[in-house]
Design a protein around this motif. Structure first.
Motif, PDB file in Angstrom:
ATOM      1  N   SER A 216     -37.854  47.941  16.223  1.00 10.45           N
ATOM      2  CA  SER A 216     -39.225  47.842  16.707  1.00 10.45           C
ATOM      3  C   SER A 216     -39.384  48.508  18.074  1.00 10.45           C
ATOM      4  CB  SER A 216     -39.638  46.369  16.793  1.00 10.45           C
ATOM      5  OG  SER A 216     -40.936  46.241  17.322  1.00 10.45           O
ATOM      6  N   VAL A 217     -38.436  48.244  18.981  1.00 11.86           N
ATOM      7  CA  VAL A 217     -38.553  48.830  20.321  1.00 11.86           C
ATOM      8  C   VAL A 217     -38.300  50.328  20.281  1.00 11.86           C
ATOM      9  CG1 VAL A 217     -36.146  48.482  21.030  1.00 11.86           C
ATOM     10  CG2 VAL A 217     -37.956  48.414  22.745  1.00 11.86           C
ATOM     11  N   LYS A 218     -37.435  50.783  19.387  1.00 17.17           N
ATOM     12  CA  LYS A 218     -37.219  52.224  19.233  1.00 17.17           C
ATOM     13  C   LYS A 218     -38.477  52.895  18.696  1.00 17.17           C
ATOM     14  CE  LYS A 218     -34.179  54.505  19.709  1.00 17.17           C
ATOM     15  NZ  LYS A 218     -33.800  55.478  20.761  1.00 17.17           N
ATOM     16  N   LEU A 219     -39.105  52.262  17.713  1.00 11.94           N
ATOM     17  CA  LEU A 219     -40.344  52.802  17.173  1.00 11.94           C
ATOM     18  C   LEU A 219     -41.437  52.814  18.233  1.00 11.94           C
ATOM     19  CD1 LEU A 219     -41.868  53.894  14.738  1.00 11.94           C
ATOM     20  CD2 LEU A 219     -42.353  51.532  14.051  1.00 11.94           C
ATOM     21  N   LEU A 269     -35.578  60.722   9.081  1.00  5.30           N
ATOM     22  CA  LEU A 269     -34.282  61.127   8.539  1.00  5.30           C
ATOM     23  C   LEU A 269     -33.103  60.535   9.305  1.00  5.30           C
ATOM     24  CD1 LEU A 269     -35.005  64.902   7.797  1.00  5.30           C
ATOM     25  CD2 LEU A 269     -35.168  62.954   6.246  1.00  5.30           C
ATOM     26  N   SER A 270     -33.190  60.449  10.612  1.00  2.72           N
ATOM     27  CA  SER A 270     -32.044  60.014  11.405  1.00  2.72           C
ATOM     28  C   SER A 270     -31.990  58.515  11.631  1.00  2.72           C
ATOM     29  CB  SER A 270     -32.051  60.727  12.766  1.00  2.72           C
ATOM     30  OG  SER A 270     -31.961  62.134  12.597  1.00  2.72           O
ATOM     31  N   SER A 271     -33.015  57.783  11.269  1.00  3.08           N
ATOM     32  CA  SER A 271     -33.055  56.344  11.511  1.00  3.08           C
ATOM     33  C   SER A 271     -33.056  55.583  10.190  1.00  3.08           C
ATOM     34  CB  SER A 271     -34.309  55.973  12.325  1.00  3.08           C
ATOM     35  OG  SER A 271     -35.484  56.207  11.569  1.00  3.08           O
ATOM     36  N   ASP A 272     -32.921  54.254  10.302  1.00  5.04           N
ATOM     37  CA  ASP A 272     -32.942  53.368   9.134  1.00  5.04           C
ATOM     38  C   ASP A 272     -34.297  52.707   8.958  1.00  5.04           C
ATOM     39  OD1 ASP A 272     -30.288  53.854   8.478  1.00  5.04           O
ATOM     40  OD2 ASP A 272     -29.543  52.264   9.799  1.00  5.04           O
ATOM     41  N   LEU A 273     -35.341  53.280   9.519  1.00  5.48           N
ATOM     42  CA  LEU A 273     -36.655  52.659   9.445  1.00  5.48           C
ATOM     43  C   LEU A 273     -37.221  52.674   8.037  1.00  5.48           C
ATOM     44  CD1 LEU A 273     -38.299  54.014  12.726  1.00  5.48           C
ATOM     45  CD2 LEU A 273     -37.276  51.777  12.332  1.00  5.48           C
ATOM     46  N   LEU A 274     -36.891  53.689   7.262  1.00  2.40           N
ATOM     47  CA  LEU A 274     -37.419  53.800   5.907  1.00  2.40           C
ATOM     48  C   LEU A 274     -36.553  53.093   4.880  1.00  2.40           C
ATOM     49  CD1 LEU A 274     -38.585  57.536   5.859  1.00  2.40           C
ATOM     50  CD2 LEU A 274     -40.007  55.503   6.081  1.00  2.40           C
ATOM     51  N   PHE A 297     -42.862  42.452  13.039  1.00  2.00           N
ATOM     52  CA  PHE A 297     -43.085  43.519  14.011  1.00  2.00           C
ATOM     53  C   PHE A 297     -43.961  44.647  13.460  1.00  2.00           C
ATOM     54  CE2 PHE A 297     -39.017  41.842  15.803  1.00  2.00           C
ATOM     55  CZ  PHE A 297     -39.515  41.497  17.044  1.00  2.00           C
ATOM     56  N   SER A 298     -44.417  44.517  12.199  1.00  2.00           N
ATOM     57  CA  SER A 298     -45.299  45.524  11.564  1.00  2.00           C
ATOM     58  C   SER A 298     -44.674  46.914  11.593  1.00  2.00           C
ATOM     59  CB  SER A 298     -46.669  45.550  12.261  1.00  2.00           C
ATOM     60  OG  SER A 298     -47.276  44.280  12.239  1.00  2.00           O
ATOM     61  N   ILE A 299     -43.373  46.994  11.341  1.00  3.80           N
ATOM     62  CA  ILE A 299     -42.679  48.275  11.430  1.00  3.80           C
ATOM     63  C   ILE A 299     -43.178  49.243  10.372  1.00  3.80           C
ATOM     64  CG2 ILE A 299     -40.429  49.376  11.106  1.00  3.80           C
ATOM     65  CD1 ILE A 299     -39.148  47.083  12.546  1.00  3.80           C
ATOM     66  N   SER A 300     -43.375  48.755   9.151  1.00  4.39           N
ATOM     67  CA  SER A 300     -43.809  49.646   8.069  1.00  4.39           C
ATOM     68  C   SER A 300     -45.194  50.227   8.355  1.00  4.39           C
ATOM     69  CB  SER A 300     -43.812  48.881   6.742  1.00  4.39           C
ATOM     70  OG  SER A 300     -44.263  49.703   5.691  1.00  4.39           O
ATOM     71  N   THR A 301     -46.119  49.376   8.798  1.00  6.62           N
ATOM     72  CA  THR A 301     -47.473  49.847   9.088  1.00  6.62           C
ATOM     73  C   THR A 301     -47.482  50.832  10.255  1.00  6.62           C
ATOM     74  OG1 THR A 301     -48.385  47.732   8.307  1.00  6.62           O
ATOM     75  CG2 THR A 301     -49.812  49.119   9.677  1.00  6.62           C
ATOM     76  N   ARG A 302     -46.748  50.520  11.300  1.00  7.17           N
ATOM     77  CA  ARG A 302     -46.682  51.415  12.459  1.00  7.17           C
ATOM     78  C   ARG A 302     -46.035  52.743  12.092  1.00  7.17           C
ATOM     79  NH1 ARG A 302     -43.459  47.627  16.358  1.00  7.17           N
ATOM     80  NH2 ARG A 302     -43.368  49.524  17.640  1.00  7.17           N
ATOM     81  N   LEU A 303     -45.045  52.696  11.195  1.00 14.39           N
ATOM     82  CA  LEU A 303     -44.386  53.930  10.776  1.00 14.39           C
ATOM     83  C   LEU A 303     -45.343  54.833  10.006  1.00 14.39           C
ATOM     84  CD1 LEU A 303     -41.678  55.441  10.711  1.00 14.39           C
ATOM     85  CD2 LEU A 303     -41.144  54.235   8.593  1.00 14.39           C
ATOM     86  N   LYS A 304     -46.129  54.240   9.120  1.00 13.54           N
ATOM     87  CA  LYS A 304     -47.110  55.029   8.371  1.00 13.54           C
ATOM     88  C   LYS A 304     -48.154  55.626   9.305  1.00 13.54           C
ATOM     89  CE  LYS A 304     -46.660  52.364   4.076  1.00 13.54           C
ATOM     90  NZ  LYS A 304     -47.339  51.454   3.113  1.00 13.54           N
ATOM     91  N   THR A 305     -48.594  54.841  10.284  1.00 16.27           N
ATOM     92  CA  THR A 305     -49.583  55.345  11.240  1.00 16.27           C
ATOM     93  C   THR A 305     -49.021  56.519  12.036  1.00 16.27           C
ATOM     94  OG1 THR A 305     -50.524  53.118  11.436  1.00 16.27           O
ATOM     95  CG2 THR A 305     -51.059  54.708  13.169  1.00 16.27           C
TER      96      THR A 305
END
Length: 357
Positions: A216-219, A269-274, A297-305
């Motif tokens: 979350s903090v990396k994102l 590609l370089s992270s495990d977020l997906l 932490f809403s990681i999926s939503t923030r990633l799509k945004t």
């Protein structure tokens, strides 16, 4: 308590004013935005976007009885974990340990991408746990603000691709945690509750939550970098909107394109977020806690945004690239026309001389 802690002038009327405006626009494209830049933009009439809302950071003075603070921050793109582990051992303050594998035989295994360190000296009855992730993030349990500042200075020598200090502090995240008698760890009303009667399970849940919080903090750091990128191209969109000439070179456009693709590569590609990290494939109970923490932490939503914003930025730089290509083609066409006219002129002179003779 939960916290997320991360010139316009008139149309030129002379050649000199055009050169000055071009220099200003190029400087705004080549430099990232800062607080001073934001003030200058607000004074010049450029509308500033609203940043991601962040609650107030957890303060040590507001700590309740039985609760402790867990903080996370990201200082760089990557840590040199091998050197960092050796440096931790030399400090005589933290002791790197192995993470429990969760297997039936009770053996412990070390994860290649994370260092788990425990404080040798306890200020309170609750020990201090630190997790250093190779991706450049640190999660500290029961650490004070002063210790966080010391950790930021400590890891600076082992960083690859360091971030600016204001980004590190602005995107820092903090929560309260406590222990519970329930059979599983959970997040309730903005607080983390770990299993209190099982040390092994508590350590694994602590690592699982730290892993999600580090993501979350990396994102959040990448979100801040993208916001700075958007601020740097704000002047171009304003010029397009008002029909002003675009003062940008092909080299600058290629640089901006490379920055976008680099950010997209790190995110997707370089992270495990997906994807789900390999650590949880055979640990279903930890996988459930990991996914619930990521949802919190809403990681999926923030990633799509973020990917949507990156796509819009790519469309802008592609438009600029096509615009510069068209200008280059038009320049070549005019050069060809001028050469043809010169050749025709020489032929007319040649036939005129023959006619006179």
């Amino acid at each position: 308590m939960f916290c997320f802690t991360a010139i316009r002038a008139c149309r030129p009327c002379s050649l000199w004013s055009s050169v000055v405006m071009a220099a200003v626009r190029r400087q705004s494209l080549n430099t990232r935005s800062s607080p001073a830049t934001a003030v200058a933009q607000s004074q010049s009439g450029i509308k500033k976007r609203v940043q991601r809302r962040k609650p107030t950071l957890v303060e040590d003075t507001g700590q309740r009885h039985g609760y402790w603070c867990v903080s996370a921050f990201s200082t760089a793109e990557e840590f040199r974990l091998e050197q960092l582990s050796a440096a931790l051992s030399k400090t005589n303050m933290y002791e790197p340990t192995c993470l429990y594998s969760g297997s039936d035989d009770g053996e412990e295994t070390a994860t290649a991408d994370v260092i788990h360190a425990v404080s040798k000296f306890h200020v309170t009855n609750e020990p201090r746990h630190l997790y250093f992730f190779r991706e450049g993030s640190v999660v500290g349990w029961n650490v004070s603000d002063l210790e966080v500042s010391s950790l930021i200075n400590f890891v600076a020598e082992h960083e690859i691709g360091s971030y600016d200090d204001h980004i590190v502090m602005d995107e820092r995240e903090s929560m309260y945690y406590a222990y519970t008698n329930d059979k599983k760890s959970s997040i309730q009303k903005g607080n983390v509750y770990l299993i209190g009667n099982d040390v092994t399970a508590s350590d694994l849940d602590r690592y699982t939550f730290s892993n999600a919080m580090a993501h979350s903090v990396k994102l959040g750091t990448w979100e801040a970098l993208l916001e700075e990128y958007i601020d740097s191209v704000e002047v171009v969109t304003h010029d397009l909107q008002n029909g002003l000439p675009i003062w940008i070179t092909r080299k600058e456009v290629m640089k901006k394109t490379g920055e976008l693709f680099g950010l997209r590569h790190r995110i997707n590609l370089s992270s495990d977020l997906l994807d789900l990290p390999d650590f949880y494939w055979e640990r279903e109970h930890l996988e459930t806690f990991y996914r619930s923490t990521c949802n919190y932490f809403s990681i999926s939503t923030r990633l799509k945004t973020m990917n949507v914003k990156i796509n819009h930025c790519l469309e802008l730089v592609e438009l600029l690239s096509h615009h510069l290509s068209d200008k280059h083609h038009i320049r070549l066409e005019w050069m060809i026309i001028v050469l043809i006219m010169v050749e025709v002129g020489f032929e007319i002179i040649h036939y005129a001389q023959l006619f006179i003779k």
